[in-house]
Design a protein around this motif. Structure first.
Motif, PDB file in Angstrom:
ATOM      1  N   VAL A 191       0.859  -1.073  -0.039  1.00  0.00           N
ATOM      2  CA  VAL A 191       0.110  -0.121  -0.030  1.00  0.00           C
ATOM      3  C   VAL A 191       0.851   1.221  -0.073  1.00  0.00           C
ATOM      4  N   VAL A 192       1.865   1.272   0.870  1.00  0.00           N
ATOM      5  CA  VAL A 192       2.863   2.556   0.878  1.00  0.00           C
ATOM      6  C   VAL A 192       3.638   2.504  -0.411  1.00  0.00           C
ATOM      7  N   ARG A 193       3.993   1.473  -1.094  1.00  0.00           N
ATOM      8  CA  ARG A 193       4.600   1.607  -2.319  1.00  0.00           C
ATOM      9  C   ARG A 193       3.756   1.918  -3.543  1.00  0.00           C
ATOM     10  N   ALA A 194       2.535   1.696  -3.334  1.00  0.00           N
ATOM     11  CA  ALA A 194       1.569   2.031  -4.491  1.00  0.00           C
ATOM     12  C   ALA A 194       1.596   3.504  -4.741  1.00  0.00           C
ATOM     13  N   LYS A 195       1.305   4.024  -5.825  1.00  0.00           N
ATOM     14  CA  LYS A 195       1.274   5.390  -6.055  1.00  0.00           C
ATOM     15  C   LYS A 195      -0.401   5.533  -6.449  1.00  0.00           C
ATOM     16  N   ASP A 196      -1.030   4.853  -7.220  1.00  0.00           N
ATOM     17  CA  ASP A 196      -2.529   4.725  -7.705  1.00  0.00           C
ATOM     18  C   ASP A 196      -3.295   4.666  -6.501  1.00  0.00           C
ATOM     19  N   PRO A 197      -4.332   5.755  -6.323  1.00  0.00           N
ATOM     20  CA  PRO A 197      -5.192   5.762  -5.143  1.00  0.00           C
ATOM     21  C   PRO A 197      -6.164   4.457  -5.324  1.00  0.00           C
ATOM     22  N   LEU A 198      -6.345   3.935  -6.470  1.00  0.00           N
ATOM     23  CA  LEU A 198      -7.267   2.891  -6.540  1.00  0.00           C
ATOM     24  C   LEU A 198      -6.460   1.507  -6.103  1.00  0.00           C
ATOM     25  N   THR A 199      -5.191   1.609  -6.514  1.00  0.00           N
ATOM     26  CA  THR A 199      -4.575   0.418  -6.265  1.00  0.00           C
ATOM     27  C   THR A 199      -4.352   0.322  -4.695  1.00  0.00           C
ATOM     28  N   GLN A 200      -3.890   1.463  -3.928  1.00  0.00           N
ATOM     29  CA  GLN A 200      -3.851   1.452  -2.729  1.00  0.00           C
ATOM     30  C   GLN A 200      -5.079   1.077  -1.959  1.00  0.00           C
ATOM     31  N   GLU A 201      -6.189   1.487  -2.325  1.00  0.00           N
ATOM     32  CA  GLU A 201      -7.729   1.033  -1.728  1.00  0.00           C
ATOM     33  C   GLU A 201      -7.735  -0.602  -1.928  1.00  0.00           C
ATOM     34  N   TYR A 202      -7.631  -1.099  -3.068  1.00  0.00           N
ATOM     35  CA  TYR A 202      -7.547  -2.515  -3.191  1.00  0.00           C
ATOM     36  C   TYR A 202      -6.613  -3.439  -2.406  1.00  0.00           C
ATOM     37  N   LEU A 203      -5.182  -2.800  -2.440  1.00  0.00           N
ATOM     38  CA  LEU A 203      -4.238  -3.472  -1.454  1.00  0.00           C
ATOM     39  C   LEU A 203      -4.610  -3.353  -0.040  1.00  0.00           C
ATOM     40  N   ASN A 204      -5.206  -2.123   0.303  1.00  0.00           N
ATOM     41  CA  ASN A 204      -5.684  -2.148   1.800  1.00  0.00           C
ATOM     42  C   ASN A 204      -6.950  -3.151   2.064  1.00  0.00           C
ATOM     43  N   SER A 205      -7.725  -3.283   1.183  1.00  0.00           N
ATOM     44  CA  SER A 205      -8.860  -4.228   1.350  1.00  0.00           C
ATOM     45  C   SER A 205      -8.400  -5.596   1.371  1.00  0.00           C
ATOM     46  N   ARG A 206      -7.322  -5.913   0.533  1.00  0.00           N
ATOM     47  CA  ARG A 206      -6.616  -7.248   0.649  1.00  0.00           C
ATOM     48  C   ARG A 206      -5.848  -7.452   2.089  1.00  0.00           C
ATOM     49  N   SER A 207      -5.247  -6.482   2.483  1.00  0.00           N
ATOM     50  CA  SER A 207      -4.533  -6.487   3.927  1.00  0.00           C
ATOM     51  C   SER A 207      -5.719  -6.600   5.145  1.00  0.00           C
ATOM     52  N   LYS A 208      -6.880  -6.192   4.890  1.00  0.00           N
ATOM     53  CA  LYS A 208      -7.953  -6.280   5.624  1.00  0.00           C
ATOM     54  C   LYS A 208      -8.319  -7.845   5.913  1.00  0.00           C
ATOM     55  N   ILE A 209      -8.501  -8.577   4.833  1.00  0.00           N
ATOM     56  CA  ILE A 209      -8.757  -9.905   4.828  1.00  0.00           C
ATOM     57  C   ILE A 209      -8.033 -10.758   5.561  1.00  0.00           C
ATOM     58  N   PHE A 210      -6.508 -10.530   5.510  1.00  0.00           N
ATOM     59  CA  PHE A 210      -5.517 -11.049   6.155  1.00  0.00           C
ATOM     60  C   PHE A 210      -5.601 -10.717   7.640  1.00  0.00           C
ATOM     61  N   LEU A 211      -6.023  -9.588   7.975  1.00  0.00           N
ATOM     62  CA  LEU A 211      -6.059  -9.045   9.429  1.00  0.00           C
ATOM     63  C   LEU A 211      -7.310 -10.019   9.974  1.00  0.00           C
ATOM     64  N   GLY A 212      -8.398  -9.973   9.126  1.00  0.00           N
ATOM     65  CA  GLY A 212      -9.448 -10.579   9.885  1.00  0.00           C
ATOM     66  C   GLY A 212      -8.979 -12.019  10.025  1.00  0.00           C
TER      67      GLY A 212
END
Length: 97
Positions: free
Chosen positions: A22-43
């Motif tokens: 998420v920190v390395r991505a520049k595109d806001p849409l990509t950041q949101e997608y990667l953040n949602s994937r990280s929430k899956i693994f946090l859950g």
């Protein structure tokens, strides 16, 4: 018991991986997608941790705490899954333009 420990470790590694991405991505849409994937693994991390704690101690207190962790983990997983599907569709729409 070893299975849940391995699942906890794998979930933790993938959560950290997606947070770094998420920190390395520049595109806001990509950041949101990667953040949602990280929430899956946090859950999944929180869910497996709650199950593992109950199996390790098997007391009434660890049962209640484990139930809370499992419920919170499932909620986080479900929210991340829905957001991931949403941003995946948005990303495919953006690629088609």
């Amino acid at each position: 018991m070893i299975i849940f420990s391995a699942c906890i470790l794998i979930s933790l590694v993938l959560y950290i991986y997606y947070k770094v991405m998420v920190v390395r991505a520049k595109d806001p849409l990509t950041q949101e997608y990667l953040n949602s994937r990280s929430k899956i693994f946090l859950g999944s991390l929180v869910t497996f941790f709650g199950i593992n704690q109950y199996l390790a101690y098997q007391t009434r207190l660890s049962l209640f705490i484990g139930i809370v962790f499992v419920i919170l983990g499932i909620i986080q997983f479900r929210y991340g899954w829905k957001a991931s599907k949403h941003y995946q569709r948005e990303y495919s729409k953006q690629q088609s333009y």
